[in-house]
Scaffold this active site. Sequence first.
Site, PDB file in Angstrom:
ATOM      1  N   HIS A  62      -2.282  -0.947   4.958  1.00  0.00           N
ATOM      2  CA  HIS A  62      -3.085  -2.357   4.825  1.00  0.00           C
ATOM      3  C   HIS A  62      -2.607  -2.857   6.544  1.00  0.00           C
ATOM      4  CE1 HIS A  62      -4.701  -3.174   0.814  1.00  0.00           C
ATOM      5  NE2 HIS A  62      -3.850  -1.946   0.607  1.00  0.00           N
ATOM      6  N   ASP A  63      -1.563  -2.729   6.884  1.00  0.00           N
ATOM      7  CA  ASP A  63      -1.254  -2.924   8.236  1.00  0.00           C
ATOM      8  C   ASP A  63      -2.043  -2.426   9.280  1.00  0.00           C
ATOM      9  OD1 ASP A  63       0.199  -4.824  10.070  1.00  0.00           O
ATOM     10  OD2 ASP A  63       1.301  -3.171  10.841  1.00  0.00           O
ATOM     11  N   GLY A  75      -4.204  -3.088  14.834  1.00  0.00           N
ATOM     12  CA  GLY A  75      -3.747  -1.786  14.086  1.00  0.00           C
ATOM     13  C   GLY A  75      -2.233  -1.855  13.462  1.00  0.00           C
ATOM     14  N   ASP A  77       0.733  -2.979  13.822  1.00  0.00           N
ATOM     15  CA  ASP A  77       1.384  -3.572  14.920  1.00  0.00           C
ATOM     16  C   ASP A  77       2.469  -4.666  14.051  1.00  0.00           C
ATOM     17  OD1 ASP A  77      -0.495  -5.421  13.891  1.00  0.00           O
ATOM     18  OD2 ASP A  77      -1.057  -6.246  15.696  1.00  0.00           O
ATOM     19  N   HIS A 186      -2.443   7.812  -3.644  1.00  0.00           N
ATOM     20  CA  HIS A 186      -2.666   7.396  -4.976  1.00  0.00           C
ATOM     21  C   HIS A 186      -1.784   8.106  -5.873  1.00  0.00           C
ATOM     22  CE1 HIS A 186      -6.497   5.045  -4.054  1.00  0.00           C
ATOM     23  NE2 HIS A 186      -5.619   4.591  -3.347  1.00  0.00           N
ATOM     24  N   ASP A 192      -1.889  -3.588  -9.238  1.00  0.00           N
ATOM     25  CA  ASP A 192      -1.417  -4.746  -9.649  1.00  0.00           C
ATOM     26  C   ASP A 192      -2.198  -5.767 -10.050  1.00  0.00           C
ATOM     27  OD1 ASP A 192       1.331  -3.977  -9.824  1.00  0.00           O
ATOM     28  OD2 ASP A 192       1.698  -4.407  -7.471  1.00  0.00           O
ATOM     29  N   ASP A 204      -2.261   7.819 -11.782  1.00  0.00           N
ATOM     30  CA  ASP A 204      -2.281   9.067 -12.294  1.00  0.00           C
ATOM     31  C   ASP A 204      -0.982   9.089 -13.289  1.00  0.00           C
ATOM     32  OD1 ASP A 204       0.043   9.994 -10.900  1.00  0.00           O
ATOM     33  OD2 ASP A 204      -0.915  11.336  -9.796  1.00  0.00           O
ATOM     34  N   THR A 206       1.734  11.183 -13.248  1.00  0.00           N
ATOM     35  CA  THR A 206       2.751  11.195 -12.787  1.00  0.00           C
ATOM     36  C   THR A 206       3.222  10.470 -11.449  1.00  0.00           C
ATOM     37  OG1 THR A 206       1.851  13.111 -11.247  1.00  0.00           O
ATOM     38  CG2 THR A 206       2.763  13.757 -13.394  1.00  0.00           C
ATOM     39  N   ASP A 211       2.127  14.789  -6.269  1.00  0.00           N
ATOM     40  CA  ASP A 211       1.459  16.172  -6.692  1.00  0.00           C
ATOM     41  C   ASP A 211       0.308  15.990  -6.638  1.00  0.00           C
ATOM     42  OD1 ASP A 211       1.245  14.651  -9.020  1.00  0.00           O
ATOM     43  OD2 ASP A 211       2.677  15.736 -10.208  1.00  0.00           O
TER      44      ASP A 211
END
Length: 325
Positions: A62-63, A75, A77, A186, A192, A204, A206, A211
Amino acid sequence: MAFKNALSALIFALPLVLGLPGKRALNPKCEFLLPIRDDLLENLFDNECGDGAHGALRLIFHDAIGISPTAGGGGADGSIAVFNATELAFPANDGLDDVLANVGPFLLKYADVLSPGDFIQFAGALSLVNCAGAPRVKFALGRPQPTAASPPNLVPEPFDDVTSILERFASVGFSPQEVIALLSSHSIAGADTVDPTLEGVPFDSTPSTFDTTIFIEVLLKGFVFPGTSGNQGEVMSAVNGTMRLQSDSLLARDSRTACFWQSFATNHDQMRAQFGAGVFKMSLLGQNIEKMTDCSAVIPEPISLNDIPTFPPQQTLSDIQQSVS
């Protein structure tokens, strides 16, 4: 069996990433990072692949994605931490306030030796160490202080269509194959805020293991929501207790990306190698690599994993909704 046999043989070349060699010898300029590394692994991440690690990994994306050839932005930073009043108001960054609250004390603790951008990328690379099966991500030191907040609307949303997602990433140099590789995150992530009645719902079954499960389960026919229905950016999942993002579901079936998605479903080595390369490439967005130092040797090798792709109980190849044969 054509799906598994064909895709297990589909190996794509590791994307070329301009930059630092993968040396293991420790540059003396990086030695100060060793006690910081140990502190973060023990006290920020509790030596586990848990919520702290998952949040730090999300933060680096996200940064870093906050840059555009037309809108500007710095970018990778650290602007998301320094200008948090602005960037946390972006809808796509919903939920990152808790992540920054967790990371913040450590960022401030080491502010005299690490810029916000360096800290976020360093913590993100370390977040994978206790996630079995994850790659060892390279780390470059030397990001300057951020000067401004990221422009809005640069972080893809789970309800975006495939074209807009691919165009957003293409604008900063990522191919469709690299986009799918980055979504390997992911495998150890969750939601959340997509369903307001639930927190920490994994993508998922696990979530503490890096994996191929995410790439298998998203291909299965969905039939259940983990909580309420009708949430923007969510579609039905194939496994109880997990959430499927609409964007993941679309990318897994779109003709431009489905082959890449399916190839990762049966090839853990390919998944981890291309994810590691993609994360490092993203960590350099907006940065001048000629002014940076390779400190990759500080990052420990993550826990190994002998990943054997499997279907969830009572599900088989017939439950796959594939779009590439």
